[in-house]
Design a protein around this motif. Structure first.
Motif, PDB file in Angstrom:
ATOM      1  N   VAL A  43       0.826  -1.214   0.000  1.00 35.94           N
ATOM      2  CA  VAL A  43       0.000   0.000   0.000  1.00 35.94           C
ATOM      3  C   VAL A  43       0.855   1.256   0.000  1.00 35.94           C
ATOM      4  CG1 VAL A  43      -1.644   1.340   1.384  1.00 35.94           C
ATOM      5  CG2 VAL A  43      -1.996  -1.116   1.051  1.00 35.94           C
ATOM      6  N   LEU A  47       1.697   0.841  -4.385  1.00 34.16           N
ATOM      7  CA  LEU A  47       0.457   1.412  -4.905  1.00 34.16           C
ATOM      8  C   LEU A  47       0.603   2.854  -5.392  1.00 34.16           C
ATOM      9  CD1 LEU A  47      -2.510   0.843  -5.437  1.00 34.16           C
ATOM     10  CD2 LEU A  47      -3.026   1.620  -3.112  1.00 34.16           C
ATOM     11  N   LEU A  51      -0.437   3.956  -9.204  1.00 31.60           N
ATOM     12  CA  LEU A  51      -1.536   4.888  -9.457  1.00 31.60           C
ATOM     13  C   LEU A  51      -1.066   6.090 -10.264  1.00 31.60           C
ATOM     14  CD1 LEU A  51      -3.401   4.869  -6.006  1.00 31.60           C
ATOM     15  CD2 LEU A  51      -4.081   3.752  -8.136  1.00 31.60           C
TER      16      LEU A  51
END
Length: 300
Positions: A43, A47, A51
């Motif tokens: 995370v 991530l 993104l």
């Protein structure tokens, strides 16, 4: 008769408070190194860049659909993916990337071998600093591409010219980074080292360099960035079949053929290699050094 009074005894709780205070200070100075769970690591570390890449691709696709410019100037992302797939099918993708990466790493190692003793000399000898220090700063601000014509005239369109451009771009950054790190070493460390017999080369190895390591690593990161940029500039300008097909020459060939998907693919591959080397080599090294000095936590 004069009365003698016994001074009040200090409560036993005071010693307990002092011990607790010392333990608390020790806890502040100690870096708690804990391994992050895999889910938390994904995370926080994986991530966000994923993104960001997806957002860039989305904006790119929207600009193509909006037809803000001609297709040959801004091709669809799928066209760039097709160019990547073509290189993969022909089996040339790894060869192109490795040709440039091997040159860049070898040139950086040579710059490291030259820049480290030069930085030590400049940092520790006042006369050398006065004579060479301004020149190193000037060379660091000089664009590496300016050395390419001179290197080609001196050495021809050869690998030697490529390495010369890398050295001229990276050595000043590495040397200046080490000088900056040494300038920030507290004099008390040096006096303590001399007291224990660490003088000359032993003092540089066991006291000076370890204490200057954070600034030195910052110089190494900048030196790698200059090495990579210098190499790409040299491959773009001094392209020759004898040198093999590297990323810079691939980019120039795509420009000559008016192959905009190939141009964008070359730019993306150059960017990918630069980021990958930083993430694989320099970021872990920097975190390890900072943790050892209590300047970073395990999550950094």
């Amino acid at each position: 008769m004069a009365s003698t009074e016994t001074p009040p005894s200090r409560p036993a709780a005071d010693s307990g408070d002092l011990a607790g205070l010392e333990a608390g200070l020790d806890a502040l100075d100690t870096v708690q190194v804990r391994r992050q769970p895999l889910a938390q690591l994904l995370v926080h570390k994986v991530l966000p860049p994923v993104l960001a890449v997806l957002l860039v691709l989305l904006v790119w696709k929207l600009l193509v659909l909006a037809q803000v410019t001609d297709d040959y100037k801004l091709p669809d992302p799928s066209a760039v993916a097709d160019s990547l797939g073509e290189l993969w099918r022909r089996g040339t993708l790894f060869d192109i990337v490795w040709t440039s990466v091997s040159r860049g790493l070898l040139g950086f190692l040579a710059a490291l071998a030259l820049g480290t003793p030069l930085g030590l000399l400049v940092a520790r000898v006042p006369f050398v600093r006065a004579a060479i220090g301004p020149i190193l700063s000037g060379l660091q601000s000089l664009p590496s591409v300016a050395w390419v014509p001179a290197a080609v005239i001196w050495l021809g369109i050869t690998d030697a010219a490529m390495y010369a451009v890398i050295l001229l771009g990276a050595v000043p950054s590495i040397a200046n980074g080490l000088v900056s790190g040494i300038d920030q070493v507290p004099p008390l460390h040096l006096r303590a080292g001399r007291t224990m017999g660490a003088t000359g080369w032993r003092g540089a190895r066991y006291v000076l360099l370890p204490a200057a390591l954070p600034g030195y690593i910052a110089g190494l990161k900048q030196g790698w960035a200059f090495s990579w940029r210098s190499l790409m500039a040299a491959e773009l300008i001094a392209s020759s079949p004898e040198l093999g097909l590297g990323l810079g020459q691939y980019l120039e060939n795509a420009r000559t053929d008016s192959d905009m998907p190939g141009v964008l693919l070359g730019i993306l591959l150059i960017l990918f290699v630069g980021i990958a080397i930083d993430l694989i080599v320099f970021s872990p090294l920097e975190r390890r050094v900072l943790r050892g000095r209590g300047l970073a936590t395990a999550g950094r």
